[in-house]
Design a protein around this motif. Structure first.
Motif, PDB file in Angstrom:
ATOM      1  N   VAL A   1      -1.958   4.423   8.692  1.00 58.80           N
ATOM      2  CA  VAL A   1      -1.726   4.549   7.255  1.00 58.80           C
ATOM      3  C   VAL A   1      -2.481   3.452   6.507  1.00 58.80           C
ATOM      4  CG1 VAL A   1       0.022   4.416   5.437  1.00 58.80           C
ATOM      5  CG2 VAL A   1       0.443   5.782   7.478  1.00 58.80           C
ATOM      6  N   ALA A   2      -2.444   2.239   7.020  1.00 59.82           N
ATOM      7  CA  ALA A   2      -3.149   1.129   6.377  1.00 59.82           C
ATOM      8  C   ALA A   2      -4.645   1.420   6.282  1.00 59.82           C
ATOM      9  CB  ALA A   2      -2.903  -0.172   7.134  1.00 59.82           C
ATOM     10  N   VAL A   3      -5.225   1.925   7.340  1.00 60.69           N
ATOM     11  CA  VAL A   3      -6.658   2.260   7.329  1.00 60.69           C
ATOM     12  C   VAL A   3      -6.934   3.328   6.272  1.00 60.69           C
ATOM     13  CG1 VAL A   3      -8.505   3.349   8.671  1.00 60.69           C
ATOM     14  CG2 VAL A   3      -7.122   1.541   9.699  1.00 60.69           C
ATOM     15  N   ALA A   4      -6.100   4.365   6.238  1.00 62.24           N
ATOM     16  CA  ALA A   4      -6.287   5.446   5.265  1.00 62.24           C
ATOM     17  C   ALA A   4      -6.143   4.956   3.827  1.00 62.24           C
ATOM     18  CB  ALA A   4      -5.295   6.573   5.537  1.00 62.24           C
ATOM     19  N   LEU A   5      -5.268   3.978   3.611  1.00 64.39           N
ATOM     20  CA  LEU A   5      -5.056   3.437   2.264  1.00 64.39           C
ATOM     21  C   LEU A   5      -6.056   2.348   1.902  1.00 64.39           C
ATOM     22  CD1 LEU A   5      -1.150   3.137   2.151  1.00 64.39           C
ATOM     23  CD2 LEU A   5      -2.597   4.939   1.169  1.00 64.39           C
ATOM     24  N   GLY A   6      -6.788   1.851   2.889  1.00 63.61           N
ATOM     25  CA  GLY A   6      -7.753   0.786   2.631  1.00 63.61           C
ATOM     26  C   GLY A   6      -7.103  -0.575   2.452  1.00 63.61           C
ATOM     27  N   CYS A   7      -6.001  -0.790   3.158  1.00 65.47           N
ATOM     28  CA  CYS A   7      -5.342  -2.101   3.109  1.00 65.47           C
ATOM     29  C   CYS A   7      -5.146  -2.602   4.536  1.00 65.47           C
ATOM     30  CB  CYS A   7      -4.002  -2.017   2.369  1.00 65.47           C
ATOM     31  SG  CYS A   7      -2.716  -1.059   3.201  1.00 65.47           S
ATOM     32  N   LYS A   8      -4.671  -3.818   4.666  1.00 69.42           N
ATOM     33  CA  LYS A   8      -4.427  -4.399   5.982  1.00 69.42           C
ATOM     34  C   LYS A   8      -3.081  -3.932   6.528  1.00 69.42           C
ATOM     35  CE  LYS A   8      -7.051  -8.598   5.116  1.00 69.42           C
ATOM     36  NZ  LYS A   8      -6.998 -10.059   5.053  1.00 69.42           N
ATOM     37  N   HIS A   9      -2.993  -3.871   7.844  1.00 70.98           N
ATOM     38  CA  HIS A   9      -1.740  -3.540   8.521  1.00 70.98           C
ATOM     39  C   HIS A   9      -0.637  -4.475   8.058  1.00 70.98           C
ATOM     40  CE1 HIS A   9       1.186  -4.089  11.807  1.00 70.98           C
ATOM     41  NE2 HIS A   9       1.024  -2.797  12.025  1.00 70.98           N
ATOM     42  N   SER A  10      -0.954  -5.759   7.935  1.00 66.48           N
ATOM     43  CA  SER A  10       0.045  -6.751   7.532  1.00 66.48           C
ATOM     44  C   SER A  10       0.546  -6.504   6.109  1.00 66.48           C
ATOM     45  CB  SER A  10      -0.506  -8.167   7.662  1.00 66.48           C
ATOM     46  OG  SER A  10      -1.656  -8.330   6.852  1.00 66.48           O
ATOM     47  N   GLN A  11      -0.315  -5.979   5.254  1.00 69.09           N
ATOM     48  CA  GLN A  11       0.089  -5.680   3.883  1.00 69.09           C
ATOM     49  C   GLN A  11       1.077  -4.510   3.874  1.00 69.09           C
ATOM     50  OE1 GLN A  11      -3.153  -4.568   1.276  1.00 69.09           O
ATOM     51  NE2 GLN A  11      -2.029  -5.214  -0.532  1.00 69.09           N
ATOM     52  N   LEU A  12       0.784  -3.455   4.625  1.00 63.00           N
ATOM     53  CA  LEU A  12       1.697  -2.322   4.716  1.00 63.00           C
ATOM     54  C   LEU A  12       3.026  -2.759   5.337  1.00 63.00           C
ATOM     55  CD1 LEU A  12       2.064   0.743   4.260  1.00 63.00           C
ATOM     56  CD2 LEU A  12       1.334   1.051   6.617  1.00 63.00           C
ATOM     57  N   ALA A  13       2.955  -3.596   6.359  1.00 66.77           N
ATOM     58  CA  ALA A  13       4.175  -4.111   6.992  1.00 66.77           C
ATOM     59  C   ALA A  13       5.015  -4.892   5.984  1.00 66.77           C
ATOM     60  CB  ALA A  13       3.823  -4.984   8.190  1.00 66.77           C
ATOM     61  N   ALA A  14       4.381  -5.703   5.157  1.00 64.36           N
ATOM     62  CA  ALA A  14       5.108  -6.475   4.146  1.00 64.36           C
ATOM     63  C   ALA A  14       5.797  -5.557   3.143  1.00 64.36           C
ATOM     64  CB  ALA A  14       4.157  -7.433   3.432  1.00 64.36           C
ATOM     65  N   TRP A  15       5.148  -4.461   2.781  1.00 68.47           N
ATOM     66  CA  TRP A  15       5.775  -3.495   1.866  1.00 68.47           C
ATOM     67  C   TRP A  15       6.983  -2.850   2.536  1.00 68.47           C
ATOM     68  CZ3 TRP A  15       0.533  -0.712   0.704  1.00 68.47           C
ATOM     69  CH2 TRP A  15      -0.247  -1.507  -0.147  1.00 68.47           C
ATOM     70  N   GLU A  16       6.781  -2.352   3.750  1.00 72.20           N
ATOM     71  CA  GLU A  16       7.860  -1.652   4.441  1.00 72.20           C
ATOM     72  C   GLU A  16       9.028  -2.576   4.784  1.00 72.20           C
ATOM     73  OE1 GLU A  16       5.595   2.130   6.505  1.00 72.20           O
ATOM     74  OE2 GLU A  16       6.325   0.539   7.804  1.00 72.20           O
ATOM     75  N   ASP A  17       8.750  -3.827   5.019  1.00 75.88           N
ATOM     76  CA  ASP A  17       9.790  -4.797   5.365  1.00 75.88           C
ATOM     77  C   ASP A  17      10.429  -5.443   4.136  1.00 75.88           C
ATOM     78  OD1 ASP A  17       9.183  -4.213   8.002  1.00 75.88           O
ATOM     79  OD2 ASP A  17       7.979  -6.022   8.305  1.00 75.88           O
ATOM     80  N   GLY A  18       9.949  -5.102   2.944  1.00 77.34           N
ATOM     81  CA  GLY A  18      10.544  -5.614   1.711  1.00 77.34           C
ATOM     82  C   GLY A  18      10.114  -7.000   1.305  1.00 77.34           C
ATOM     83  N   ARG A  19       9.034  -7.505   1.901  1.00 75.95           N
ATOM     84  CA  ARG A  19       8.560  -8.846   1.538  1.00 75.95           C
ATOM     85  C   ARG A  19       7.674  -8.825   0.310  1.00 75.95           C
ATOM     86  NH1 ARG A  19       5.410 -10.101   6.072  1.00 75.95           N
ATOM     87  NH2 ARG A  19       5.927  -8.097   6.968  1.00 75.95           N
ATOM     88  N   ASN A  20       7.016  -7.716   0.039  1.00 80.04           N
ATOM     89  CA  ASN A  20       6.173  -7.513  -1.139  1.00 80.04           C
ATOM     90  C   ASN A  20       6.345  -6.076  -1.592  1.00 80.04           C
ATOM     91  OD1 ASN A  20       4.849 -10.073  -1.361  1.00 80.04           O
ATOM     92  ND2 ASN A  20       3.573  -9.510   0.371  1.00 80.04           N
ATOM     93  N   ALA A  21       5.963  -5.797  -2.829  1.00 79.91           N
ATOM     94  CA  ALA A  21       6.040  -4.438  -3.363  1.00 79.91           C
ATOM     95  C   ALA A  21       4.634  -3.932  -3.664  1.00 79.91           C
ATOM     96  CB  ALA A  21       6.879  -4.417  -4.627  1.00 79.91           C
ATOM     97  N   PRO A  22       4.331  -2.708  -3.272  1.00 77.40           N
ATOM     98  CA  PRO A  22       3.007  -2.152  -3.575  1.00 77.40           C
ATOM     99  C   PRO A  22       2.912  -1.780  -5.052  1.00 77.40           C
ATOM    100  CG  PRO A  22       4.367  -0.502  -2.521  1.00 77.40           C
ATOM    101  CD  PRO A  22       5.157  -1.782  -2.514  1.00 77.40           C
ATOM    102  N   GLY A  23       1.686  -1.758  -5.546  1.00 77.57           N
ATOM    103  CA  GLY A  23       1.439  -1.287  -6.903  1.00 77.57           C
ATOM    104  C   GLY A  23       1.507   0.228  -6.957  1.00 77.57           C
ATOM    105  N   VAL A  24       1.524   0.761  -8.162  1.00 75.89           N
ATOM    106  CA  VAL A  24       1.678   2.201  -8.349  1.00 75.89           C
ATOM    107  C   VAL A  24       0.521   2.989  -7.732  1.00 75.89           C
ATOM    108  CG1 VAL A  24       0.628   2.312 -10.657  1.00 75.89           C
ATOM    109  CG2 VAL A  24       2.388   3.968  -9.995  1.00 75.89           C
ATOM    110  N   ASN A  25      -0.685   2.452  -7.749  1.00 75.51           N
ATOM    111  CA  ASN A  25      -1.818   3.171  -7.156  1.00 75.51           C
ATOM    112  C   ASN A  25      -1.646   3.319  -5.649  1.00 75.51           C
ATOM    113  OD1 ASN A  25      -3.085   3.536  -9.617  1.00 75.51           O
ATOM    114  ND2 ASN A  25      -4.297   1.676  -9.428  1.00 75.51           N
ATOM    115  N   PHE A  26      -1.181   2.267  -4.994  1.00 80.05           N
ATOM    116  CA  PHE A  26      -0.929   2.365  -3.559  1.00 80.05           C
ATOM    117  C   PHE A  26       0.231   3.321  -3.278  1.00 80.05           C
ATOM    118  CE2 PHE A  26      -3.458  -1.550  -2.898  1.00 80.05           C
ATOM    119  CZ  PHE A  26      -4.208  -1.128  -1.815  1.00 80.05           C
ATOM    120  N   LEU A  27       1.269   3.267  -4.098  1.00 80.61           N
ATOM    121  CA  LEU A  27       2.395   4.187  -3.914  1.00 80.61           C
ATOM    122  C   LEU A  27       1.940   5.636  -4.026  1.00 80.61           C
ATOM    123  CD1 LEU A  27       5.227   2.390  -5.893  1.00 80.61           C
ATOM    124  CD2 LEU A  27       5.204   2.845  -3.431  1.00 80.61           C
ATOM    125  N   ALA A  28       1.125   5.923  -5.028  1.00 82.13           N
ATOM    126  CA  ALA A  28       0.633   7.292  -5.219  1.00 82.13           C
ATOM    127  C   ALA A  28      -0.248   7.725  -4.054  1.00 82.13           C
ATOM    128  CB  ALA A  28      -0.129   7.390  -6.536  1.00 82.13           C
TER     129      ALA A  28
END
Length: 77
Positions: A32-59
């Motif tokens: 999913v991270a590759v498809a979204l163009g972000c790092k695995h660690s960034q997606l993990a931080a979103w899913e784990d509640g450490r950071n929130a994605p912006g609306v463009n990433f959510l969409a």
């Protein structure tokens, strides 16, 4: 833009849904991270509640999993 965990409250239910859908569909965090163009660690931080994605990433994340991000007026919920 990545939001802080303070911003997570508003998007937490949506992120939880997207995580559950990712797992249900058999996607890895990395794929999913590759498809979204972000790092695995960034997606993990979103899913784990450490950071929130912006609306463009959510969409984009929702679209990848077959869902649209819709804004429905509260009186119609």
């Amino acid at each position: 833009m990545t939001r802080t965990s303070d911003d997570m409250g508003a998007v937490r239910p949506l992120v939880d849904f997207l995580k559950t859908e990712r797992e249900r569909l058999g996607y890895t965090r990395n794929s999913v991270a590759v498809a979204l163009g972000c790092k695995h660690s960034q997606l993990a931080a979103w899913e784990d509640g450490r950071n929130a994605p912006g609306v463009n990433f959510l969409a984009s994340w929702g679209a990848l999993l077959g869902h649209d991000l819709a804004f429905i007026p509260q009186e119609q919920q």
